[in-house]
Design a protein around this motif. Sequence first.
Motif, short mmCIF file in Angstrom:
data_model
loop_
_atom_site.label_atom_id
_atom_site.label_comp_id
_atom_site.label_asym_id
_atom_site.label_seq_id
_atom_site.Cartn_x
_atom_site.Cartn_y
_atom_site.Cartn_z
N ARG A 83 35.29 45.30 45.46
CA ARG A 83 36.02 45.34 44.19
C ARG A 83 37.32 46.12 44.35
O ARG A 83 38.39 45.68 43.92
CB ARG A 83 35.13 45.97 43.10
CG ARG A 83 35.82 46.13 41.76
CD ARG A 83 34.89 46.77 40.75
NE ARG A 83 34.36 48.06 41.15
CZ ARG A 83 35.03 49.21 41.10
NH1 ARG A 83 36.27 49.24 40.67
NH2 ARG A 83 34.45 50.34 41.46
N ILE A 84 37.25 47.26 44.99
CA ILE A 84 38.44 48.10 45.17
C ILE A 84 39.42 47.44 46.15
O ILE A 84 40.63 47.43 45.91
CB ILE A 84 38.04 49.52 45.63
CG1 ILE A 84 37.33 50.23 44.46
CG2 ILE A 84 39.24 50.31 46.11
CD1 ILE A 84 36.63 51.51 44.83
N LEU A 85 38.91 46.86 47.22
CA LEU A 85 39.80 46.20 48.18
C LEU A 85 40.53 45.02 47.54
O LEU A 85 41.75 44.87 47.72
CB LEU A 85 39.01 45.73 49.41
CG LEU A 85 38.56 46.81 50.38
CD1 LEU A 85 37.68 46.23 51.48
CD2 LEU A 85 39.75 47.54 50.98
N LEU A 86 39.81 44.19 46.80
CA LEU A 86 40.46 43.07 46.11
C LEU A 86 41.45 43.57 45.07
O LEU A 86 42.54 43.02 44.92
CB LEU A 86 39.43 42.16 45.45
CG LEU A 86 38.78 41.11 46.33
CD1 LEU A 86 37.75 40.30 45.54
CD2 LEU A 86 39.79 40.19 46.96
N GLY A 87 41.06 44.62 44.34
CA GLY A 87 41.95 45.18 43.33
C GLY A 87 43.25 45.68 43.95
O GLY A 87 44.34 45.40 43.45
N LEU A 88 43.15 46.40 45.06
CA LEU A 88 44.35 46.91 45.73
C LEU A 88 45.20 45.78 46.30
O LEU A 88 46.43 45.80 46.20
CB LEU A 88 43.96 47.89 46.84
CG LEU A 88 43.40 49.23 46.38
CD1 LEU A 88 42.88 50.03 47.57
CD2 LEU A 88 44.45 50.02 45.61
N LEU A 89 44.54 44.79 46.88
CA LEU A 89 45.26 43.66 47.45
C LEU A 89 46.07 42.92 46.38
O LEU A 89 47.26 42.64 46.57
CB LEU A 89 44.27 42.69 48.12
CG LEU A 89 44.86 41.42 48.68
CD1 LEU A 89 45.68 41.73 49.93
CD2 LEU A 89 43.76 40.43 49.01
N PHE A 90 45.44 42.66 45.24
CA PHE A 90 46.15 41.92 44.20
C PHE A 90 47.12 42.80 43.41
O PHE A 90 48.12 42.29 42.89
CB PHE A 90 45.16 41.19 43.29
CG PHE A 90 44.67 39.93 43.94
CD1 PHE A 90 45.44 38.78 43.92
CD2 PHE A 90 43.47 39.90 44.61
CE1 PHE A 90 45.01 37.62 44.54
CE2 PHE A 90 43.03 38.75 45.24
CZ PHE A 90 43.80 37.61 45.21
N LEU A 91 46.89 44.10 43.36
CA LEU A 91 47.88 45.00 42.77
C LEU A 91 49.15 44.99 43.63
O LEU A 91 50.26 44.87 43.11
CB LEU A 91 47.32 46.42 42.66
CG LEU A 91 48.28 47.46 42.08
CD1 LEU A 91 48.65 47.11 40.63
CD2 LEU A 91 47.66 48.85 42.16
#
Length: 130
Positions: A11-19
């Motif tokens: 969740r955090i990795l995807l969130g950072l990637l899309f941010l």
Amino acid sequence: MFRRLTVDVPRILLGLLFLFAAVDGFAWILTGHRLVHPPTSAAGLRFEDALKDSGFLWPLMKSIDLIAALLLLTNRAPALGLLLLLPIITVIVLFHLVLNPGGTPIAVALAVLTAMLVFAYRDRYQALLR
């Protein structure tokens, strides 16, 4: 510990990637220059240029990236954030598999992280599949 590895980390990795994707996309909208220039095939560049030249798809996509990233990173309605990203993730994966094969490792990693979260949030999506 298991939940942290199978839900929180993806969740955090995807969130950072899309941010980061949203920030990079808005940088292009505002300045005409991207922050990062990943190696892209000629066909991939034409596809990206078509999205930008449409006038509305690029800002819409980057707005969705930003909203979904914030939902994932704040852990407020993360299943909704992932649902918003699923069409974009599908296009990204197909883009790398078909138009930009050099990015296949990125596509695989993105697909694995997404699959982990879809599985983790499967109970929240059941009503959509009835």
